[in-house]
Design a protein around this motif. Structure first.
Motif, PDB file in Angstrom:
ATOM      1  N   ALA A 463       0.696  -0.934   0.029  1.00  0.00           N
ATOM      2  CA  ALA A 463       0.074  -0.029  -0.270  1.00  0.00           C
ATOM      3  C   ALA A 463       0.842   1.177   0.058  1.00  0.00           C
ATOM      4  O   ALA A 463       0.645   2.167  -0.794  1.00  0.00           O
ATOM      5  CB  ALA A 463      -1.017   0.022   1.387  1.00  0.00           C
ATOM      6  N   SER A 464       1.996   1.388   0.735  1.00  0.00           N
ATOM      7  CA  SER A 464       2.717   2.409   0.894  1.00  0.00           C
ATOM      8  C   SER A 464       3.436   2.589  -0.598  1.00  0.00           C
ATOM      9  O   SER A 464       3.614   3.705  -1.082  1.00  0.00           O
ATOM     10  CB  SER A 464       3.821   2.183   1.844  1.00  0.00           C
ATOM     11  N   ALA A 465       3.865   1.675  -1.220  1.00  0.00           N
ATOM     12  CA  ALA A 465       4.416   1.714  -2.663  1.00  0.00           C
ATOM     13  C   ALA A 465       3.342   2.261  -3.603  1.00  0.00           C
ATOM     14  O   ALA A 465       3.541   3.269  -4.470  1.00  0.00           O
ATOM     15  CB  ALA A 465       4.902   0.247  -3.274  1.00  0.00           C
ATOM     16  N   ALA A 466       2.256   1.882  -3.561  1.00  0.00           N
ATOM     17  CA  ALA A 466       0.934   2.507  -4.310  1.00  0.00           C
ATOM     18  C   ALA A 466       0.980   3.864  -3.955  1.00  0.00           C
ATOM     19  O   ALA A 466       0.735   4.625  -4.830  1.00  0.00           O
ATOM     20  CB  ALA A 466      -0.195   1.811  -4.136  1.00  0.00           C
ATOM     21  N   LEU A 503       7.580  -6.235  -5.562  1.00  0.00           N
ATOM     22  CA  LEU A 503       7.594  -4.757  -5.822  1.00  0.00           C
ATOM     23  C   LEU A 503       8.624  -4.702  -7.090  1.00  0.00           C
ATOM     24  O   LEU A 503       8.531  -3.898  -8.043  1.00  0.00           O
ATOM     25  CB  LEU A 503       7.628  -3.782  -4.974  1.00  0.00           C
ATOM     26  N   VAL A 504       9.774  -5.123  -6.569  1.00  0.00           N
ATOM     27  CA  VAL A 504      10.854  -5.345  -7.648  1.00  0.00           C
ATOM     28  C   VAL A 504      10.609  -5.963  -9.024  1.00  0.00           C
ATOM     29  O   VAL A 504      10.853  -5.565  -9.829  1.00  0.00           O
ATOM     30  CB  VAL A 504      12.103  -5.891  -7.109  1.00  0.00           C
ATOM     31  N   ALA A 505       9.606  -7.048  -9.014  1.00  0.00           N
ATOM     32  CA  ALA A 505       9.166  -7.642 -10.072  1.00  0.00           C
ATOM     33  C   ALA A 505       8.370  -6.792 -11.149  1.00  0.00           C
ATOM     34  O   ALA A 505       8.137  -7.175 -12.136  1.00  0.00           O
ATOM     35  CB  ALA A 505       8.622  -8.919  -9.630  1.00  0.00           C
ATOM     36  N   LEU A 506       7.874  -5.668 -10.499  1.00  0.00           N
ATOM     37  CA  LEU A 506       6.973  -5.087 -11.358  1.00  0.00           C
ATOM     38  C   LEU A 506       7.814  -4.085 -12.277  1.00  0.00           C
ATOM     39  O   LEU A 506       7.214  -3.229 -13.199  1.00  0.00           O
ATOM     40  CB  LEU A 506       6.025  -4.206 -10.519  1.00  0.00           C
ATOM     41  N   ALA A 507       8.978  -3.991 -12.193  1.00  0.00           N
ATOM     42  CA  ALA A 507       9.892  -3.277 -13.038  1.00  0.00           C
ATOM     43  C   ALA A 507       9.923  -3.237 -14.408  1.00  0.00           C
ATOM     44  O   ALA A 507       9.258  -4.611 -15.001  1.00  0.00           O
ATOM     45  CB  ALA A 507      11.455  -3.394 -12.674  1.00  0.00           C
ATOM     46  N   GLY A 508       9.919  -2.425 -15.273  1.00  0.00           N
ATOM     47  CA  GLY A 508       9.955  -2.566 -16.794  1.00  0.00           C
ATOM     48  C   GLY A 508       8.927  -2.239 -17.389  1.00  0.00           C
ATOM     49  O   GLY A 508       8.573  -2.370 -18.502  1.00  0.00           O
ATOM     50  N   GLY A 509       7.669  -1.876 -16.637  1.00  0.00           N
ATOM     51  CA  GLY A 509       6.170  -1.805 -17.316  1.00  0.00           C
ATOM     52  C   GLY A 509       5.873  -0.387 -16.989  1.00  0.00           C
ATOM     53  O   GLY A 509       6.474   0.551 -16.411  1.00  0.00           O
ATOM     54  N   THR A 510       4.572  -0.112 -17.643  1.00  0.00           N
ATOM     55  CA  THR A 510       3.819   1.254 -17.206  1.00  0.00           C
ATOM     56  C   THR A 510       3.362   1.094 -15.805  1.00  0.00           C
ATOM     57  O   THR A 510       2.466   0.241 -15.511  1.00  0.00           O
ATOM     58  CB  THR A 510       2.688   1.344 -18.263  1.00  0.00           C
ATOM     59  N   LEU A 511       3.345   2.036 -15.027  1.00  0.00           N
ATOM     60  CA  LEU A 511       3.179   2.025 -13.480  1.00  0.00           C
ATOM     61  C   LEU A 511       1.579   2.152 -13.384  1.00  0.00           C
ATOM     62  O   LEU A 511       0.865   3.165 -14.189  1.00  0.00           O
ATOM     63  CB  LEU A 511       3.556   3.133 -12.683  1.00  0.00           C
ATOM     64  N   LEU A 512       0.545   1.284 -12.794  1.00  0.00           N
ATOM     65  CA  LEU A 512      -0.722   1.463 -12.617  1.00  0.00           C
ATOM     66  C   LEU A 512      -0.910   1.667 -11.044  1.00  0.00           C
ATOM     67  O   LEU A 512      -0.038   0.730 -10.329  1.00  0.00           O
ATOM     68  CB  LEU A 512      -1.208   0.344 -12.961  1.00  0.00           C
ATOM     69  N   THR A 513      -1.642   2.665 -10.573  1.00  0.00           N
ATOM     70  CA  THR A 513      -2.117   2.684  -9.263  1.00  0.00           C
ATOM     71  C   THR A 513      -3.524   3.041  -9.079  1.00  0.00           C
ATOM     72  O   THR A 513      -3.970   3.770  -9.861  1.00  0.00           O
ATOM     73  CB  THR A 513      -1.174   4.023  -8.463  1.00  0.00           C
ATOM     74  N   GLY A 514      -3.970   2.588  -7.800  1.00  0.00           N
ATOM     75  CA  GLY A 514      -5.366   3.216  -7.427  1.00  0.00           C
ATOM     76  C   GLY A 514      -5.666   3.039  -5.877  1.00  0.00           C
ATOM     77  O   GLY A 514      -4.869   2.115  -5.496  1.00  0.00           O
TER      78      GLY A 514
END
Length: 566
Positions: A463-466, A503-514
């Protein structure tokens, strides 16, 4: 270390249309009907260094129209016995604090504090000053660096209710600076000298009268689909090097390793060498008293690690003010150039967003990026505060990006509790040896929290990362690699470590948050040509079923997080 996350000792109290949740010594969620008028009221005793004197609830009693808490504030040289009494009438609520001080001591603040909910941002109010004059004011929308409302005797909020204060002069500060979800009204004014002496036997009496004036509305938190927005690229995810005593195992967790080196201490060289042994690129933070020889030596030592593991960037902070002013940045650049190092130089605030916000005109802006830090448990240690801090982290990220004015923002290393006391009035403990047998940094100056190994902390990190992941934020870091403030400790691997890996595994893409409207469910994800993935965190003490745009309905257990998508 054992974890304790959800509160189990809260007591509900009702009288007439009023309700309060008693959380230890705090009168929380003061409501009239369904409307929350105040986030909390509590008595606070601070010592000469702004440390909070521990408080114990000795007794709690109530009847049809009153509530009484017997309290003892004891420690740090202080001892006060007090009663906190609540008396309810049909459309008014009176809160009185009556305290007797046993031993003479110096205090920066002793009295009642009122916490207004962060949802009051932008609301109009009328303040009546001690001289009887009045003025129209507003709760600030943006996080205010300084006191937005001063000289308060009475505060009328949006013609809905008014607060009348007695026993001292009160003023307000914006606690969102420290990720508290509140505005705080307190006494005494900071323009008066502090610390001040409370004599043995001295009595402190203060009161607050709440009067309901008209109708209001509670912000809607109805379940709605969580809309995901694209927010640039996924930030790099870092972890701070362990400050614990040797032996400390090597760690490859995270995209980069933050290492903070206080050049005024004896073992910063050993701390650098141990951090470099992780073989993860270094984000170096130098704390300096302005000594040119120390900065020059630090630069030469950094040069040893330019190729392996690599130097990502370097920031220098003044050891007293904890910011990067032009003088400090010039000295750092001179030292790096003399050592033949060409690496990005950053500037910012080492302690809290507060210092970045207040000192932004003094912080050097002709740099490669801006550094800011925060800790969720600065004023209070409640889990409620830990959860409420998430929405405030989003505000801090957005406002930091605005202050940076186009430069990338680097947030962290975030810790549950402060890594040091930035308002200390006496020297903090420091290492005496040149090795790391005693540890360094936060091992001497920081606090440890039992929730570090809580299962729910994994969901909190997601949640903090988002919350932090807004356009303009280039990196975020949390915690240490190992030890009592770490992702791994003698008790084993924590849930927070699994969250960092995800979170590290999300690297390389377009960020999505909500996030959900009530701020208890957060989503961070990544979209690539291969598809989309999302991490969904639920900080509600109940299981939640949420509809996530693009992913459908998802069930997430209380205090848990899940991964959905490809």
């Amino acid at each position: 270390m054992t974890s304790s996350w959800w509160r189990t000792d809260a007591v509900a109290w009702r009288a007439h249309d009023w309700s309060i949740e008693v959380r230890g010594d705090e009168l929380a969620e003061i409501r009239y009907g369904e409307r929350m008028l105040l986030r909390a009221v509590r008595s606070a005793v601070r010592d000469h260094g702004w440390l909070t004197v521990p408080v114990r609830v000795l007794s709690l009693s109530s009847d049809a129209s009153s509530l009484t808490l017997g309290l003892r504030h004891e420690g740090l040289g202080a001892r006060l016995e007090s009663t906190l009494v609540v008396t309810a009438d049909t459309d008014s609520l009176r809160i009185e604090w009556d305290a007797v001080n046993s031993d003479a001591f110096d205090t920066n603040r002793t009295g009642l504090v009122v916490l207004h909910p962060a949802t009051d941002a932008g609301r109009p109010a009328v303040v009546v000053h001690p001289d009887g004059s009045s003025e129209q004011v507003r709760f600030p929308q943006a996080i205010s660096p300084h006191q937005p409302i001063v000289g308060i005797r009475t505060l009328r909020v949006d013609d809905e209710f008014e607060l009348e204060f007695a026993g001292d002069i009160f003023e307000m500060e914006d606690q969102r600076n420290w990720t508290d979800a509140s505005f705080k009204t307190y006494s005494r004014p900071l323009e008066l000298p502090y610390p001040y002496r409370l004599a043995a036997g001295e009595r402190v009496r203060q009161s607050i009268m709440i009067r309901v004036l008209g109708s209001g509305h509670e912000p809607s938190t109805a379940d709605e689909p969580v809309a995901l927005v694209e927010a640039g690229t996924v930030p790099a995810i870092g972890v701070e090097a362990s400050t614990a005593p040797d032996p400390v195992p090597a760690s490859d967790v995270g995209d980069f390793r933050v290492v903070e080196l206080d050049l005024t201490t004896t073992n910063w060289r050993a701390a650098l060498d141990r951090a470099a042994a992780d073989r993860v690129v270094l984000d170096v933070r130098l704390v300096t008293d302005g000594s040119e020889p120390a900065l020059s030596e630090a630069a030469r030592r950094l040069a040893r690690y330019l190729d392996e593991p690599g130097i990502l960037q370097v920031t220098a902070f003044d050891a007293t003010e904890h910011i990067s002013d032009p003088r400090v940045v010039v000295a750092l650049r001179t030292a790096l150039e003399s050592a033949g190092l060409s690496v990005p130089v950053l500037a910012g605030a080492r302690s809290h967003f507060t210092e970045l916000n207040r000192e932004q005109a003094r912080i050097e802006h002709e740099v490669t990026g801006i550094v800011v830090n925060t800790t969720p448990l600065f004023h209070t240690l409640d889990t409620e505060q830990l959860v409420e801090a998430l929405a405030m982290q989003r505000l801090i990220a957005e406002q930091s990006v605005s202050i940076a004015d186009g430069a990338p923002v680097h947030i962290g290393p975030v810790s549950l509790r402060p890594r040091f006391n930035n308002v200390a009035t006496t020297p903090e403990p420091a290492p005496r040896r040149t090795d790391l047998s005693e540890g360094y940094g936060a091992e001497f100056t920081g606090a440890v929290d039992s929730r570090q190994d809580a299962p729910e902390l994994g969901a909190w990190v997601i949640a903090s990362a988002a919350a932090f992941a807004v356009p303009g934020v280039a990196s975020v870091s949390w915690f240490e690699t190992w030890g009592p403030r770490g992702l791994v400790s003698a008790n084993g691997r924590t849930a927070a470590a699994d969250a960092i890996d995800a979170l590290v595994a999300l690297a390389g893409g377009t960020l999505l948050t909500g996030m959900a409207p009530d701020g208890l469910v957060w989503v961070i994800g990544s979209r690539t040509d291969a598809g989309a993935v999302a991490l969904i965190a639920n900080l509600d003490p109940e299981e939640r079923r949420v509809s996530i745009e693009g992913f459908g309905d998802v069930r997430v257990g209380a205090g848990e997080w899940v991964r959905v998508g490809r």
